[in-house]
Enzyme design. Structure first.
Site, short mmCIF file in Angstrom:
data_model
loop_
_atom_site.label_atom_id
_atom_site.label_comp_id
_atom_site.label_asym_id
_atom_site.label_seq_id
_atom_site.Cartn_x
_atom_site.Cartn_y
_atom_site.Cartn_z
N GLY A 197 20.67 9.57 27.08
CA GLY A 197 19.91 10.53 26.28
C GLY A 197 19.39 11.75 26.99
O GLY A 197 19.26 12.81 26.40
N ASP A 241 8.18 6.94 23.67
CA ASP A 241 7.44 6.55 22.47
C ASP A 241 6.56 5.35 22.81
O ASP A 241 5.43 5.52 23.21
CB ASP A 241 8.31 6.38 21.23
CG ASP A 241 9.53 5.52 21.42
OD1 ASP A 241 9.52 4.61 22.27
OD2 ASP A 241 10.51 5.73 20.69
N VAL A 255 14.36 11.25 15.69
CA VAL A 255 14.96 12.53 16.04
C VAL A 255 16.27 12.35 16.79
O VAL A 255 16.48 11.36 17.50
CB VAL A 255 13.99 13.40 16.87
CG1 VAL A 255 12.81 13.84 16.03
CG2 VAL A 255 13.51 12.68 18.12
N ASP A 286 20.40 10.35 20.40
CA ASP A 286 21.41 9.87 19.48
C ASP A 286 20.88 8.84 18.51
O ASP A 286 19.76 8.34 18.66
CB ASP A 286 22.56 9.24 20.26
CG ASP A 286 22.19 7.85 20.79
OD1 ASP A 286 22.93 6.90 20.51
OD2 ASP A 286 21.16 7.72 21.50
#
Length: 182
Positions: free
Chosen positions: A46, A105, A155, A161
């Site tokens: 990512g 997160d 997102v 992804d």
């Protein structure tokens, strides 16, 4: 201006907003770590686009390395277990490390990763994230540098992804719920 992907409900951050903020954060990291020669560890997959853009904005000498770690698998919620799929090629003992990650997160992955790198003898671990979903934090960890705080939305784009799709979008978009709640 790019067309919004039909699976996205809206563009959250544009290419220009991302570019400007990444450059500004890199300048701050450059100033704060002046005189050091850190290892920049990109967290695959990512962070790859953010990683490339970020390190190009730095003026300090760097060594590059990568890890592939995850607590997600193929879903949209954390599994609660850290998996190392690709470990570092080099030794971090006695080194300053900059971990470059796409999003924080829950904080589980980065908390485990920071602990692991310190156990391996890193002199310091600096965490740089593109995105921070602070309201989802369950671990006591915060990035040292963050480009954007975002709401609790799923997102994609700019390397992020869903099931290996949408990474190449040049912006960060909010994915429609109907796509990931099938």
């Amino acid at each position: 201006m790019h067309q919004i992907h039909p699976d996205c409900q809206k563009i959250l951050l544009t290419e220009d907003e991302i570019r400007a903020r990444v450059s500004a954060v890199a300048k701050q990291v450059d100033a704060d770590l002046a005189g050091k020669r850190p290892v920049a560890v990109g967290i695959l997959k990512g962070s790859i686009i953010f990683y490339a853009d970020f390190i190009r904005c730095l003026n300090m000498p760097l060594e590059l390395d990568f890890m592939a770690v995850s607590s997600y698998g193929s879903g949209s919620t954390s599994s609660g277990k850290l998996k190392i799929r690709k470990d570092l090629d080099g030794d971090v003992n006695g080194r300053d490390v900059i971990v470059i990650e796409d999003i924080i997160d829950s904080g589980f992955t980065l908390a485990c990763l920071k602990k692991l790198l310190l156990e391996r003898g890193a002199s310091s671990v600096t965490i740089v994230t593109l995105l921070d979903k602070h309201e989802r934090r369950t671990e006591d960890i915060a990035p040292d540098y963050n480009c954007f705080e975002i709401p609790d939305e799923f997102v994609v784009g700019y390397g992020l992804d869903y099931n290996e799709k949408y990474r190449s979008l040049p912006y960060i978009g909010i994915l429609k719920r109907s796509v990931y709640e099938k």
